[in-house]
Design a protein around this motif. Structure first.
Motif, PDB file in Angstrom:
ATOM      1  N   GLY A 143      18.548   4.510 -44.544  1.00 60.88           N
ATOM      2  CA  GLY A 143      18.544   3.114 -44.123  1.00 60.88           C
ATOM      3  C   GLY A 143      19.919   2.648 -43.685  1.00 60.88           C
ATOM      4  O   GLY A 143      20.049   1.901 -42.701  1.00 60.88           O
ATOM      5  N   ARG A 144      20.964   3.073 -44.403  1.00 62.21           N
ATOM      6  CA  ARG A 144      22.332   2.685 -44.031  1.00 62.21           C
ATOM      7  C   ARG A 144      22.726   3.258 -42.669  1.00 62.21           C
ATOM      8  O   ARG A 144      23.382   2.582 -41.861  1.00 62.21           O
ATOM      9  N   LEU A 145      22.320   4.488 -42.400  1.00 62.07           N
ATOM     10  CA  LEU A 145      22.642   5.099 -41.115  1.00 62.07           C
ATOM     11  C   LEU A 145      21.974   4.349 -39.959  1.00 62.07           C
ATOM     12  O   LEU A 145      22.583   4.124 -38.906  1.00 62.07           O
ATOM     13  N   VAL A 146      20.735   3.956 -40.163  1.00 62.48           N
ATOM     14  CA  VAL A 146      20.012   3.213 -39.127  1.00 62.48           C
ATOM     15  C   VAL A 146      20.641   1.834 -38.924  1.00 62.48           C
ATOM     16  O   VAL A 146      20.843   1.381 -37.785  1.00 62.48           O
ATOM     17  N   GLN A 147      20.965   1.170 -40.014  1.00 62.56           N
ATOM     18  CA  GLN A 147      21.593  -0.146 -39.921  1.00 62.56           C
ATOM     19  C   GLN A 147      22.918  -0.063 -39.172  1.00 62.56           C
ATOM     20  O   GLN A 147      23.201  -0.896 -38.288  1.00 62.56           O
ATOM     21  N   LYS A 148      23.707   0.934 -39.472  1.00 65.83           N
ATOM     22  CA  LYS A 148      24.995   1.114 -38.799  1.00 65.83           C
ATOM     23  C   LYS A 148      24.802   1.341 -37.308  1.00 65.83           C
ATOM     24  O   LYS A 148      25.530   0.786 -36.476  1.00 65.83           O
ATOM     25  N   SER A 149      23.809   2.153 -36.949  1.00 64.42           N
ATOM     26  CA  SER A 149      23.550   2.448 -35.546  1.00 64.42           C
ATOM     27  C   SER A 149      23.155   1.187 -34.777  1.00 64.42           C
ATOM     28  O   SER A 149      23.628   0.933 -33.661  1.00 64.42           O
ATOM     29  N   VAL A 150      22.287   0.375 -35.389  1.00 67.02           N
ATOM     30  CA  VAL A 150      21.851  -0.865 -34.746  1.00 67.02           C
ATOM     31  C   VAL A 150      23.016  -1.833 -34.592  1.00 67.02           C
ATOM     32  O   VAL A 150      23.214  -2.448 -33.521  1.00 67.02           O
ATOM     33  N   ASP A 151      23.816  -1.982 -35.641  1.00 69.68           N
ATOM     34  CA  ASP A 151      24.953  -2.910 -35.594  1.00 69.68           C
ATOM     35  C   ASP A 151      25.979  -2.480 -34.549  1.00 69.68           C
ATOM     36  O   ASP A 151      26.507  -3.321 -33.788  1.00 69.68           O
ATOM     37  N   GLU A 152      26.266  -1.189 -34.480  1.00 66.85           N
ATOM     38  CA  GLU A 152      27.244  -0.707 -33.502  1.00 66.85           C
ATOM     39  C   GLU A 152      26.733  -0.896 -32.079  1.00 66.85           C
ATOM     40  O   GLU A 152      27.510  -1.213 -31.162  1.00 66.85           O
ATOM     41  N   ARG A 153      25.441  -0.728 -31.860  1.00 67.90           N
ATOM     42  CA  ARG A 153      24.876  -0.943 -30.535  1.00 67.90           C
ATOM     43  C   ARG A 153      24.969  -2.421 -30.152  1.00 67.90           C
ATOM     44  O   ARG A 153      25.261  -2.765 -28.996  1.00 67.90           O
ATOM     45  N   ALA A 154      24.760  -3.306 -31.107  1.00 70.72           N
ATOM     46  CA  ALA A 154      24.873  -4.747 -30.843  1.00 70.72           C
ATOM     47  C   ALA A 154      26.310  -5.136 -30.511  1.00 70.72           C
ATOM     48  O   ALA A 154      26.555  -5.966 -29.617  1.00 70.72           O
TER      49      ALA A 154
ATOM     50  N   SER B 117      13.488  -6.657 -39.684  1.00 71.63           N
ATOM     51  CA  SER B 117      12.035  -6.730 -39.458  1.00 71.63           C
ATOM     52  C   SER B 117      11.569  -5.948 -38.236  1.00 71.63           C
ATOM     53  O   SER B 117      10.468  -6.189 -37.730  1.00 71.63           O
ATOM     54  N   GLN B 118      12.383  -5.007 -37.783  1.00 67.60           N
ATOM     55  CA  GLN B 118      12.016  -4.160 -36.648  1.00 67.60           C
ATOM     56  C   GLN B 118      12.123  -2.694 -37.047  1.00 67.60           C
ATOM     57  O   GLN B 118      12.952  -2.335 -37.887  1.00 67.60           O
ATOM     58  N   VAL B 119      11.272  -1.849 -36.450  1.00 64.02           N
ATOM     59  CA  VAL B 119      11.431  -0.406 -36.671  1.00 64.02           C
ATOM     60  C   VAL B 119      12.671   0.037 -35.913  1.00 64.02           C
ATOM     61  O   VAL B 119      12.711   0.016 -34.677  1.00 64.02           O
ATOM     62  N   ALA B 120      13.689   0.408 -36.660  1.00 56.69           N
ATOM     63  CA  ALA B 120      14.973   0.751 -36.057  1.00 56.69           C
ATOM     64  C   ALA B 120      15.247   2.246 -36.069  1.00 56.69           C
ATOM     65  O   ALA B 120      16.151   2.723 -35.375  1.00 56.69           O
ATOM     66  N   GLY B 121      14.491   2.987 -36.857  1.00 53.45           N
ATOM     67  CA  GLY B 121      14.723   4.423 -36.937  1.00 53.45           C
ATOM     68  C   GLY B 121      13.621   5.108 -37.718  1.00 53.45           C
ATOM     69  O   GLY B 121      12.655   4.470 -38.165  1.00 53.45           O
ATOM     70  N   PHE B 122      13.778   6.408 -37.866  1.00 57.67           N
ATOM     71  CA  PHE B 122      12.782   7.208 -38.583  1.00 57.67           C
ATOM     72  C   PHE B 122      13.495   8.258 -39.435  1.00 57.67           C
ATOM     73  O   PHE B 122      14.534   8.798 -39.028  1.00 57.67           O
ATOM     74  N   LEU B 123      12.910   8.522 -40.594  1.00 59.13           N
ATOM     75  CA  LEU B 123      13.293   9.696 -41.377  1.00 59.13           C
ATOM     76  C   LEU B 123      12.161  10.699 -41.217  1.00 59.13           C
ATOM     77  O   LEU B 123      11.018  10.411 -41.581  1.00 59.13           O
ATOM     78  N   ILE B 124      12.480  11.867 -40.643  1.00 55.04           N
ATOM     79  CA  ILE B 124      11.451  12.859 -40.334  1.00 55.04           C
ATOM     80  C   ILE B 124      11.868  14.213 -40.886  1.00 55.04           C
ATOM     81  O   ILE B 124      13.023  14.617 -40.789  1.00 55.04           O
ATOM     82  N   ARG B 125      10.879  14.903 -41.444  1.00 55.10           N
ATOM     83  CA  ARG B 125      11.103  16.271 -41.906  1.00 55.10           C
ATOM     84  C   ARG B 125       9.983  17.144 -41.342  1.00 55.10           C
ATOM     85  O   ARG B 125       8.808  16.876 -41.563  1.00 55.10           O
ATOM     86  N   SER B 126      10.358  18.184 -40.607  1.00 49.78           N
ATOM     87  CA  SER B 126       9.403  19.192 -40.130  1.00 49.78           C
ATOM     88  C   SER B 126       9.868  20.529 -40.689  1.00 49.78           C
ATOM     89  O   SER B 126      10.788  21.143 -40.145  1.00 49.78           O
TER      90      SER B 126
END
Length: 292
Positions: A274-285, A227-236
Protein backbone atom coordinates in the motif's frame (compact mmCIF):
# COMPACT_ATOMS: atom_id res chain seq x y z
CA UNK A 1 -16.53 -55.74 -37.23
CA UNK A 2 -13.31 -55.23 -35.19
CA UNK A 3 -13.02 -51.65 -36.45
CA UNK A 4 -16.64 -50.90 -35.50
CA UNK A 5 -16.07 -52.29 -31.99
CA UNK A 6 -12.95 -50.18 -31.63
CA UNK A 7 -14.75 -46.95 -32.46
CA UNK A 8 -17.67 -47.90 -30.20
CA UNK A 9 -15.28 -48.29 -27.26
CA UNK A 10 -13.67 -44.94 -28.07
CA UNK A 11 -17.06 -43.24 -28.15
CA UNK A 12 -18.02 -44.76 -24.80
CA UNK A 13 -14.78 -43.60 -23.21
CA UNK A 14 -15.30 -40.05 -24.49
CA UNK A 15 -18.81 -39.95 -23.05
CA UNK A 16 -17.61 -41.22 -19.70
CA UNK A 17 -14.70 -38.78 -19.69
CA UNK A 18 -17.07 -35.84 -20.04
CA UNK A 19 -19.57 -36.96 -17.43
CA UNK A 20 -19.82 -35.54 -13.94
CA UNK A 21 -20.96 -37.65 -11.04
CA UNK A 22 -21.74 -36.90 -7.40
CA UNK A 23 -20.65 -39.28 -4.68
CA UNK A 24 -20.99 -39.50 -0.94
CA UNK A 25 -17.75 -39.63 1.00
CA UNK A 26 -17.84 -43.38 1.58
CA UNK A 27 -17.65 -44.16 -2.14
CA UNK A 28 -14.27 -45.45 -3.33
CA UNK A 29 -13.55 -45.09 -7.02
CA UNK A 30 -10.97 -47.20 -8.76
CA UNK A 31 -8.41 -44.94 -10.38
CA UNK A 32 -5.46 -45.65 -12.67
CA UNK A 33 -2.28 -44.00 -11.51
CA UNK A 34 -0.52 -42.20 -14.39
CA UNK A 35 3.17 -42.75 -14.87
CA UNK A 36 5.75 -40.13 -13.89
CA UNK A 37 6.23 -39.45 -17.58
CA UNK A 38 2.53 -38.63 -17.90
CA UNK A 39 2.71 -36.28 -14.94
CA UNK A 40 5.68 -34.53 -16.52
CA UNK A 41 3.71 -34.21 -19.74
CA UNK A 42 0.81 -32.63 -17.87
CA UNK A 43 2.68 -30.20 -15.70
CA UNK A 44 6.25 -29.93 -16.91
CA UNK A 45 5.48 -27.55 -19.75
CA UNK A 46 3.51 -25.13 -17.58
CA UNK A 47 4.95 -22.54 -15.25
CA UNK A 48 3.69 -19.44 -13.55
CA UNK A 49 4.44 -16.33 -15.56
CA UNK A 50 5.85 -13.02 -14.38
CA UNK A 51 3.16 -11.16 -12.51
CA UNK A 52 1.20 -8.64 -14.56
CA UNK A 53 -2.14 -6.90 -14.37
CA UNK A 54 -4.61 -9.06 -16.32
CA UNK A 55 -6.32 -7.32 -19.22
CA UNK A 56 -9.45 -9.47 -19.02
CA UNK A 57 -11.13 -12.23 -17.04
CA UNK A 58 -9.78 -14.78 -19.50
CA UNK A 59 -6.27 -13.36 -19.11
CA UNK A 60 -6.55 -13.65 -15.35
CA UNK A 61 -7.90 -17.20 -15.52
CA UNK A 62 -5.08 -18.34 -17.79
CA UNK A 63 -2.48 -16.84 -15.46
CA UNK A 64 -4.10 -18.44 -12.42
CA UNK A 65 -4.32 -21.87 -14.06
CA UNK A 66 -0.67 -21.74 -15.15
CA UNK A 67 0.36 -20.79 -11.60
CA UNK A 68 -1.71 -23.60 -10.07
CA UNK A 69 -0.15 -26.14 -12.43
CA UNK A 70 3.33 -24.88 -11.52
CA UNK A 71 2.44 -25.24 -7.84
CA UNK A 72 1.19 -28.79 -8.31
CA UNK A 73 4.42 -29.68 -10.06
CA UNK A 74 6.63 -28.14 -7.37
CA UNK A 75 4.93 -26.77 -4.23
CA UNK A 76 6.86 -24.81 -1.62
CA UNK A 77 6.69 -27.81 0.72
CA UNK A 78 6.53 -31.17 -1.06
CA UNK A 79 5.24 -32.84 2.12
CA UNK A 80 2.17 -30.57 2.15
CA UNK A 81 0.93 -29.84 -1.41
CA UNK A 82 -1.72 -27.40 -0.19
CA UNK A 83 -2.23 -24.65 -2.75
CA UNK A 84 -4.19 -21.40 -2.67
CA UNK A 85 -5.70 -19.29 -5.43
CA UNK A 86 -7.21 -15.96 -4.41
CA UNK A 87 -8.61 -13.12 -6.51
CA UNK A 88 -11.80 -11.03 -6.78
CA UNK A 89 -14.34 -13.19 -8.58
CA UNK A 90 -16.07 -10.03 -9.75
CA UNK A 91 -14.62 -6.78 -11.02
CA UNK A 92 -15.81 -5.15 -7.79
CA UNK A 93 -13.18 -4.61 -5.13
CA UNK A 94 -14.19 -7.60 -3.05
CA UNK A 95 -15.34 -11.13 -3.78
CA UNK A 96 -19.00 -10.40 -3.04
CA UNK A 97 -19.41 -7.12 -4.90
CA UNK A 98 -21.79 -4.77 -3.06
CA UNK A 99 -23.06 -7.46 -0.68
CA UNK A 100 -26.44 -7.87 -2.34
CA UNK A 101 -27.96 -11.26 -3.11
CA UNK A 102 -27.52 -10.56 -6.81
CA UNK A 103 -23.80 -9.87 -6.39
CA UNK A 104 -23.41 -12.95 -4.22
CA UNK A 105 -24.96 -15.13 -6.93
CA UNK A 106 -22.84 -13.44 -9.61
CA UNK A 107 -19.70 -14.12 -7.58
CA UNK A 108 -20.82 -17.73 -7.12
CA UNK A 109 -21.32 -18.13 -10.87
CA UNK A 110 -17.92 -16.56 -11.56
CA UNK A 111 -16.18 -18.93 -9.14
CA UNK A 112 -17.91 -21.95 -10.66
CA UNK A 113 -16.90 -20.79 -14.15
CA UNK A 114 -13.26 -20.49 -13.03
CA UNK A 115 -13.03 -23.90 -11.35
CA UNK A 116 -14.63 -25.46 -14.43
CA UNK A 117 -11.80 -23.98 -16.52
CA UNK A 118 -9.28 -25.07 -13.89
CA UNK A 119 -10.48 -28.68 -14.10
CA UNK A 120 -10.01 -28.62 -17.86
CA UNK A 121 -6.60 -27.01 -17.49
CA UNK A 122 -5.33 -29.63 -15.05
CA UNK A 123 -6.76 -32.87 -16.43
CA UNK A 124 -6.33 -34.28 -19.93
CA UNK A 125 -8.83 -37.00 -21.01
CA UNK A 126 -7.34 -40.54 -20.89
CA UNK A 127 -4.08 -39.22 -19.33
CA UNK A 128 -5.23 -37.70 -16.04
CA UNK A 129 -4.70 -36.78 -13.34
CA UNK A 130 -8.08 -37.48 -11.76
CA UNK A 131 -9.67 -34.27 -10.52
CA UNK A 132 -12.20 -34.06 -7.69
CA UNK A 133 -14.14 -30.85 -7.09
CA UNK A 134 -15.16 -30.40 -3.47
CA UNK A 135 -17.75 -27.87 -2.30
CA UNK A 136 -18.01 -26.37 1.15
CA UNK A 137 -19.99 -28.01 3.94
CA UNK A 138 -22.19 -24.91 3.84
CA UNK A 139 -22.81 -25.04 0.07
CA UNK A 140 -26.44 -24.97 -1.00
CA UNK A 141 -28.01 -27.72 -3.08
CA UNK A 142 -28.38 -25.17 -5.87
CA UNK A 143 -24.63 -24.58 -5.89
CA UNK A 144 -23.90 -28.30 -5.89
CA UNK A 145 -26.16 -28.79 -8.91
CA UNK A 146 -24.52 -25.84 -10.64
CA UNK A 147 -21.06 -27.33 -10.10
CA UNK A 148 -22.20 -30.74 -11.33
CA UNK A 149 -23.55 -29.16 -14.51
CA UNK A 150 -20.55 -26.94 -15.29
CA UNK A 151 -17.48 -28.88 -14.11
CA UNK A 152 -17.08 -31.42 -16.89
CA UNK A 153 -14.59 -34.19 -16.20
CA UNK A 154 -14.54 -33.85 -12.41
CA UNK A 155 -16.04 -35.95 -9.64
CA UNK A 156 -18.04 -33.68 -7.34
CA UNK A 157 -18.14 -34.09 -3.55
CA UNK A 158 -19.70 -32.12 -0.73
CA UNK A 159 -17.95 -31.74 2.61
CA UNK A 160 -21.38 -32.15 4.19
CA UNK A 161 -20.69 -35.86 3.71
CA UNK A 162 -17.19 -35.71 5.21
CA UNK A 163 -13.75 -35.83 3.62
CA UNK A 164 -13.60 -37.75 0.31
CA UNK A 165 -11.76 -41.06 0.28
CA UNK A 166 -8.29 -40.81 -1.24
CA UNK A 167 -6.97 -43.38 -3.69
CA UNK A 168 -3.57 -42.60 -5.16
CA UNK A 169 -1.53 -39.46 -4.66
CA UNK A 170 -1.99 -38.47 -8.30
CA UNK A 171 -5.53 -37.27 -7.51
CA UNK A 172 -6.00 -33.49 -7.46
CA UNK A 173 -8.65 -31.99 -5.19
CA UNK A 174 -10.09 -28.53 -5.82
CA UNK A 175 -11.98 -27.04 -2.88
CA UNK A 176 -14.34 -24.26 -3.91
CA UNK A 177 -14.79 -21.33 -1.49
CA UNK A 178 -14.24 -23.13 1.84
CA UNK A 179 -15.78 -21.09 4.63
CA UNK A 180 -15.52 -22.89 7.95
CA UNK A 181 -12.81 -24.44 10.15
CA UNK A 182 -14.20 -27.84 9.12
CA UNK A 183 -13.65 -27.00 5.45
CA UNK A 184 -10.10 -25.78 5.98
CA UNK A 185 -9.24 -28.83 8.08
CA UNK A 186 -10.54 -31.07 5.30
CA UNK A 187 -8.30 -29.28 2.80
CA UNK A 188 -5.30 -29.74 5.05
CA UNK A 189 -6.08 -33.42 5.64
CA UNK A 190 -6.29 -34.11 1.90
CA UNK A 191 -2.96 -32.37 1.33
CA UNK A 192 -1.36 -34.24 4.24
CA UNK A 193 -2.39 -37.49 2.52
CA UNK A 194 -0.11 -36.46 -0.37
CA UNK A 195 -2.78 -35.26 -2.82
CA UNK A 196 -2.36 -31.79 -4.35
CA UNK A 197 -5.24 -29.77 -2.92
CA UNK A 198 -6.20 -26.40 -4.37
CA UNK A 199 -8.24 -23.90 -2.35
CA UNK A 200 -10.07 -21.44 -4.61
CA UNK A 201 -11.23 -18.11 -3.15
CA UNK A 202 -11.61 -19.05 0.49
CA UNK A 203 -14.33 -17.20 2.40
CA UNK A 204 -14.07 -16.11 6.05
CA UNK A 205 -10.41 -17.07 6.12
CA UNK A 206 -8.43 -16.07 9.18
CA UNK A 207 -4.71 -16.19 9.92
CA UNK A 208 -4.98 -19.79 11.18
CA UNK A 209 -7.11 -21.21 8.38
CA UNK A 210 -4.21 -22.18 6.12
CA UNK A 211 -0.78 -23.35 7.40
CA UNK A 212 2.31 -21.26 6.59
CA UNK A 213 3.84 -24.06 4.51
CA UNK A 214 1.06 -23.84 1.93
CA UNK A 215 1.76 -22.43 -1.55
CA UNK A 216 0.02 -19.30 -2.76
CA UNK A 217 -0.19 -20.08 -6.47
CA UNK A 218 -2.10 -17.04 -7.68
CA UNK A 219 -3.01 -13.91 -5.76
CA UNK A 220 -4.54 -10.74 -7.16
CA UNK A 221 -5.46 -7.93 -4.79
CA UNK A 222 -6.54 -4.45 -5.95
CA UNK A 223 -4.93 -1.76 -3.78
CA UNK A 224 -6.87 1.44 -3.22
CA UNK A 225 -5.74 4.99 -2.49
CA UNK A 226 -8.11 7.96 -2.21
CA UNK A 227 -11.02 5.58 -2.91
CA UNK A 228 -9.54 4.59 -6.27
CA UNK A 229 -7.83 1.40 -7.43
CA UNK A 230 -4.28 2.66 -7.62
CA UNK A 231 -2.35 -0.58 -7.88
CA UNK A 232 -2.31 -4.34 -7.52
CA UNK A 233 -0.44 -6.93 -5.50
CA UNK A 234 -0.10 -9.98 -7.75
CA UNK A 235 1.60 -13.32 -7.31
CA UNK A 236 1.91 -15.86 -10.14
CA UNK A 237 3.87 -18.79 -8.74
CA UNK A 238 6.80 -19.33 -8.90
CA UNK A 239 7.38 -15.61 -9.53
CA UNK A 240 7.78 -13.13 -6.70
CA UNK A 241 4.94 -11.18 -5.14
CA UNK A 242 4.80 -8.02 -7.25
CA UNK A 243 3.31 -4.59 -6.68
CA UNK A 244 2.19 -2.85 -9.87
CA UNK A 245 0.94 0.65 -10.59
CA UNK A 246 -2.61 0.51 -11.99
CA UNK A 247 -2.06 3.42 -14.37
CA UNK A 248 1.46 2.90 -15.71
CA UNK A 249 1.49 -0.89 -15.20
CA UNK A 250 5.06 -0.50 -13.95
CA UNK A 251 6.55 -2.68 -11.21
CA UNK A 252 6.86 -0.79 -7.92
CA UNK A 253 8.39 -3.58 -5.86
CA UNK A 254 8.79 -7.33 -5.48
CA UNK A 255 8.82 -9.59 -2.44
CA UNK A 256 9.63 -13.19 -1.59
CA UNK A 257 7.32 -15.31 0.57
CA UNK A 258 9.57 -14.69 3.55
CA UNK A 259 9.41 -10.93 3.08
CA UNK A 260 5.67 -10.47 2.61
CA UNK A 261 3.82 -13.26 4.44
CA UNK A 262 2.60 -12.52 7.94
CA UNK A 263 4.64 -14.65 10.31
CA UNK A 264 3.35 -18.22 10.69
CA UNK A 265 0.61 -17.67 8.09
CA UNK A 266 0.09 -17.91 4.33
CA UNK A 267 -1.45 -14.41 4.22
CA UNK A 268 0.44 -11.40 2.78
CA UNK A 269 1.00 -8.24 4.79
CA UNK A 270 -0.39 -5.49 2.55
CA UNK A 271 1.08 -2.49 4.36
CA UNK A 272 4.30 -2.10 2.36
CA UNK A 273 2.46 -2.74 -0.90
CA UNK A 274 0.00 0.00 0.00
CA UNK A 275 2.83 2.42 0.80
CA UNK A 276 4.49 1.77 -2.55
CA UNK A 277 1.25 2.46 -4.41
CA UNK A 278 0.59 5.61 -2.40
CA UNK A 279 4.09 6.89 -3.12
CA UNK A 280 3.69 6.22 -6.84
CA UNK A 281 0.38 8.10 -7.00
CA UNK A 282 1.71 11.06 -4.99
CA UNK A 283 4.86 11.35 -7.11
CA UNK A 284 2.79 11.27 -10.31
CA UNK A 285 0.58 14.07 -8.94
CA UNK A 286 3.63 16.15 -8.06
CA UNK A 287 5.03 15.74 -11.57
CA UNK A 288 1.68 16.69 -13.09
CA UNK A 289 1.48 19.86 -10.99
CA UNK A 290 5.05 20.79 -11.92
CA UNK A 291 4.09 20.83 -15.62
CA UNK A 292 1.24 23.30 -15.08
Amino acid sequence: MAINCYFSVLLLLCLLGNSVSFYASNFQATRIRPSSATQTFLFGASSGSTAKIPSSTNDRDNAAIAAVKASIQKPRDSSLPLIECEFPALTALNKLGDGSLRSTLEAEDANVAFVSKLVGGISIPFFGPSVSLVVSSSASNALIKKVQKKAKGATVYSLKDGIPEVQGKDNVFIILTPSSPRDFQAARSLAESGCPTVIVNALFKDLKSVPPSATMAYFNKPLTYNSQVAGFLIRSYPSLWTVLDAQSKSVLGSFSDGQILVQRTNTPDLRESGRLVQKSVDERAIRARAKM
